[in-house]
Design an enzyme around this catalytic site. Structure first.
Site, PDB file in Angstrom:
ATOM      1  N   SER A   1      50.021 -52.933  34.133  1.00  0.00           N
ATOM      2  CA  SER A   1      49.576 -53.800  35.228  1.00  0.00           C
ATOM      3  C   SER A   1      48.268 -53.306  35.831  1.00  0.00           C
ATOM      4  O   SER A   1      47.928 -52.126  35.741  1.00  0.00           O
ATOM      5  CB  SER A   1      50.629 -53.848  36.334  1.00  0.00           C
ATOM      6  OG  SER A   1      51.861 -54.302  35.832  1.00  0.00           O
TER       7      SER A   1
HETATM    8  N1  SAH Z   1      55.368 -50.827  34.251  1.00  0.00           N
HETATM    9  C1  SAH Z   1      54.751 -50.975  32.967  1.00  0.00           C
HETATM   10  C2  SAH Z   1      54.453 -52.421  32.660  1.00  0.00           C
HETATM   11  C3  SAH Z   1      55.154 -52.829  31.450  1.00  0.00           C
HETATM   12  S1  SAH Z   1      54.999 -54.524  30.965  1.00  0.00           S
HETATM   13  C4  SAH Z   1      53.523 -50.104  32.870  1.00  0.00           C
HETATM   14  O1  SAH Z   1      53.087 -49.562  33.886  1.00  0.00           O
HETATM   15  O2  SAH Z   1      53.005 -49.912  31.772  1.00  0.00           O
HETATM   16  C5  SAH Z   1      56.682 -55.043  31.084  1.00  0.00           C
HETATM   17  C6  SAH Z   1      57.640 -54.339  30.163  1.00  0.00           C
HETATM   18  O3  SAH Z   1      58.927 -54.920  30.380  1.00  0.00           O
HETATM   19  C7  SAH Z   1      57.345 -54.500  28.669  1.00  0.00           C
HETATM   20  O4  SAH Z   1      57.209 -53.236  28.103  1.00  0.00           O
HETATM   21  C8  SAH Z   1      58.594 -55.230  28.138  1.00  0.00           C
HETATM   22  O5  SAH Z   1      58.977 -54.801  26.833  1.00  0.00           O
HETATM   23  C9  SAH Z   1      59.637 -54.846  29.169  1.00  0.00           C
HETATM   24  N2  SAH Z   1      60.809 -55.734  29.252  1.00  0.00           N
HETATM   25  C10 SAH Z   1      60.879 -57.082  29.130  1.00  0.00           C
HETATM   26  N3  SAH Z   1      62.145 -57.496  29.292  1.00  0.00           N
HETATM   27  C11 SAH Z   1      62.905 -56.401  29.540  1.00  0.00           C
HETATM   28  C12 SAH Z   1      64.293 -56.174  29.794  1.00  0.00           C
HETATM   29  N4  SAH Z   1      65.206 -57.176  29.836  1.00  0.00           N
HETATM   30  N5  SAH Z   1      64.711 -54.920  29.995  1.00  0.00           N
HETATM   31  C13 SAH Z   1      63.848 -53.877  29.968  1.00  0.00           C
HETATM   32  N6  SAH Z   1      62.531 -54.020  29.722  1.00  0.00           N
HETATM   33  C14 SAH Z   1      62.057 -55.271  29.518  1.00  0.00           C
END
Ligand code: SAH
Length: 224
Positions: free
Chosen positions: A71
């Site tokens: 993000s």
């Molecule tokens: N906080 C992270 C942002 C990751 S983007 C950072 O700082 O890099 C969102 C993430 O949520 C992705 O990696 C995706 O694979 C994950 N995601 C999507 N659905 C999910 C679920 N049901 N449970 C766990 N992770 C999930």
């Protein structure tokens, strides 16, 4: 070569990181001293392999494979501040991704439990966070819409992917007075919500529009 030169590797991203805090975080209204501090310290570039300082500390989100987005720094700050941490909390994070947000939580809370649906991302994030010395984090590969009941209740929960509603399991796993911070809305655009548990239900504060990757799971979007 003098030993000292090798012992303290210069962080060539320090200036970019300071600029990020001074230009993107403080002037837009982030007030929490520990969030400002932690963002001034956390080596965001370590979570984006091969990043230039424009990539790592720029005012934008960045996709880095596996459908993952790290993000925008300001969004990370808003969500982290909204969790209202004081250092003593038990925290759950859904969507580990790169692990950058996880690192900030590990600084602001006592214990962090983080769940990611893509197993390979869990491995990479764990490796990075271990290398950087964070010891108060536990990792799990799985569907975070179900939470992580074994370690509940949580004082704060953050979801860094957007879903159609607040998952019931996450509301249930909050402690009384605990906060759930999550983008809720459509597949492409959402609103950032902060739900506070008061008894069986609780008030919701709306923090404005945002755009996140999809939360995929039994209480999220069903399709990939
Ligand atoms: N906080 C992270 C942002 C990751 S983007 C950072 O700082 O890099 C969102 C993430 O949520 C992705 O990696 C995706 O694979 C994950 N995601 C999507 N659905 C999910 C679920 N049901 N449970 C766990 N992770 C999930």
């Amino acid at each position: 070569m003098k030993g000292i030169d090798r012992m303290i590797p210069p962080d060539r991203y320090a200036a970019a990181r300071r600029r990020m805090v001074e230009e993107q975080i403080v002037p837009r209204g982030i007030r929490s001293p520990w969030v400002i501090d932690a963002m001034g310290r956390a080596p965001r570039h370590e979570f984006i392999p091969g990043a230039t300082s424009w990539d790592a500390y720029g005012d934008h989100p960045l996709s880095i494979g596996f459908g993952q987005t790290i993000s925008q720094p300001y969004m990370v700050a808003v969500m982290t501040e909204a969790m209202g941490l004081t250092g003593t909390e038990n925290v759950l994070e859904i969507g580990t991704g790169s692990g950058y947000q996880t690192a900030l939580l590990a600084e602001g809370a006592a214990r962090v439990y983080t769940v990611e649906r893509v197993a390979k991302l869990v491995d990479i994030a764990r490796e990075t966070l271990n290398r950087l010395g964070y010891g108060n984090i536990e990792y799990k590969a799985g569907d975070g819409t179900l939470g992580w009941p074994e370690h509940a209740p949580y004082n704060a929960i953050i979801v860094t992917a957007g879903g159609p509603r607040l998952p019931d399991a996450l509301k249930d796993q909050l402690a009384e007075g605990g906060r759930l911070v999550m983008p809720v809305g459509g597949r492409d655009i959402q609103e950032l919500l902060v739900y506070t548990r008061k008894g069986r239900e609780g008030p919701i504060r709306r923090m404005g529009g945002c755009q996140f990757v999809k939360l995929i799971g039994v209480d999220g979007w069903r399709d990939v």
